[in-house]
Design an enzyme around this catalytic site. Sequence first.
Site, PDB file in Angstrom:
ATOM      1  N   GLU A   1      36.198  35.189  37.741  1.00 48.96           N
ATOM      2  CA  GLU A   1      36.304  35.459  36.302  1.00 48.96           C
ATOM      3  C   GLU A   1      35.466  34.463  35.526  1.00 48.96           C
ATOM      4  OE1 GLU A   1      40.277  34.686  34.784  1.00 48.96           O
ATOM      5  OE2 GLU A   1      40.566  33.041  36.187  1.00 48.96           O
TER       6      GLU A   1
ATOM      7  N   LYS B   1      48.772  29.873  33.692  1.00 48.81           N
ATOM      8  CA  LYS B   1      47.966  29.452  32.534  1.00 48.81           C
ATOM      9  C   LYS B   1      48.461  28.059  32.143  1.00 48.81           C
ATOM     10  CE  LYS B   1      46.047  31.543  28.351  1.00 48.81           C
ATOM     11  NZ  LYS B   1      44.637  31.271  28.606  1.00 48.81           N
TER      12      LYS B   1
HETATM   13  N1  PXG Z   1      40.824  34.208  32.292  1.00 51.14           N
HETATM   14  C1  PXG Z   1      41.117  32.984  31.845  1.00 51.14           C
HETATM   15  C2  PXG Z   1      40.866  31.823  32.721  1.00 51.14           C
HETATM   16  C3  PXG Z   1      41.669  32.821  30.561  1.00 51.14           C
HETATM   17  O1  PXG Z   1      41.964  31.600  30.107  1.00 51.14           O
HETATM   18  C4  PXG Z   1      41.554  35.227  30.264  1.00 51.14           C
HETATM   19  C5  PXG Z   1      41.035  35.315  31.547  1.00 51.14           C
HETATM   20  C6  PXG Z   1      41.787  36.477  29.492  1.00 51.14           C
HETATM   21  O2  PXG Z   1      43.182  36.730  29.394  1.00 51.14           O
HETATM   22  P1  PXG Z   1      43.804  37.485  28.137  1.00 51.14           P
HETATM   23  O3  PXG Z   1      45.260  37.590  28.468  1.00 51.14           O
HETATM   24  O4  PXG Z   1      43.534  36.643  26.925  1.00 51.14           O
HETATM   25  O5  PXG Z   1      43.162  38.808  28.081  1.00 51.14           O
HETATM   26  C7  PXG Z   1      41.896  33.962  29.759  1.00 51.14           C
HETATM   27  C8  PXG Z   1      42.471  33.811  28.390  1.00 51.14           C
HETATM   28  C9  PXG Z   1      39.777  30.818  23.747  1.00 51.14           C
HETATM   29  C10 PXG Z   1      40.809  31.645  24.375  1.00 51.14           C
HETATM   30  O6  PXG Z   1      40.040  30.285  22.658  1.00 51.14           O
HETATM   31  C11 PXG Z   1      40.804  31.867  25.735  1.00 51.14           C
HETATM   32  C12 PXG Z   1      41.812  32.669  26.305  1.00 51.14           C
HETATM   33  C13 PXG Z   1      42.771  33.207  25.532  1.00 51.14           C
HETATM   34  C14 PXG Z   1      42.760  32.975  24.174  1.00 51.14           C
HETATM   35  C15 PXG Z   1      41.767  32.182  23.589  1.00 51.14           C
HETATM   36  O7  PXG Z   1      38.692  30.697  24.324  1.00 51.14           O
HETATM   37  N2  PXG Z   1      41.761  32.850  27.660  1.00 51.14           N
END
Ligand code: PXG
Length: 289
Positions: free
Chosen positions: A182, A149
């Site tokens: 995804e 990330k």
């Molecule tokens: N794929 C990607 C590429 C992400 O960036 C997820 C999946 C989901 O992961 P989690 O661990 O959150 O279930 C993410 C996470 C936003 C925002 O403000 C985006 C994420 C996390 C928090 C906030 O759009 N992405």
Amino acid sequence: MKIYMNGKLVPERAAKVSVFDHGLLYGDGVFEGIRSYNGRVFMLDEHIDRLYRSAKAIGLEIPMTKRGMARAVVKTCKANKTMDGYIRLVVTRGVGTLGLNPYLCKRPQIIIIAANIQLYPKKLYSEGLRIVTVGTVRNLPEAVNPGIKSLNYLNNILAKIEAINNGVMEAVMLNGQGSVAEATGDNIFVVKGNQLLTPPVHAGILEGITRNVVMDLAAREGYNVSETTMSRYDLYTADEVFLTGTAAEVIGVVDIDNRKIGDGTPGKVTRGLERHFRKFAKSTGTPIE
Ligand code: PXG
């Protein structure tokens, strides 16, 4: 708002980063987005573990223990009284020269922001999302692994631009083999009968923490959960499709590439898991007090 910066809580207007920080110059750094519910930080250890894995993968040594980091997150939430909030944890490579060399950056910069959450409108959950698959291929695991990330989110942003330019808010990216990977900030699930399918980590995705929680909850509910390679065909012919992520939680998808999914409304399984997830999120976590 008070921002945590390298061990101190500073006022928002004093929370500044150098123009020589490699987080800015090269997107060289890692981050996490975390939620708090009812005065508790949700899945804090899982987020911190992922942050340290991302850092390790880019050869960034975070100058703080995981326990210290967890305490700093809680302290920042407490200072801002964010009991239901959104926490952004950022570690940059730090200040360096104009060249790429990360070894010339003296000290990683640790930033924690505890903000109020901008919840998605309720209507999106009841009506469901329309999404499209896009031409922007998800980063190849052999290049920049999507499991990291990192502060470089251009791959996701390019896909997001395609979605918005096509009149929808979210995009599904495929991987280098053309399999479903995804969405830009969410993982994707397909429901087929009693089966819940989601792409495996080796498809080139971020292993979402919400994804993993939903897989556990669904298995406990009696669904047959599996990580399966999928093509667009599997999306188009699904009974239901939903996305999972820290911000969105569980949200139904009702249209992909202008094809109606199921009956065109968020399905029973999706709505059920959405409810279960919220209930679980509100019942667990690291206390802020
Ligand atoms: N794929 C990607 C590429 C992400 O960036 C997820 C999946 C989901 O992961 P989690 O661990 O959150 O279930 C993410 C996470 C936003 C925002 O403000 C985006 C994420 C996390 C928090 C906030 O759009 N992405």
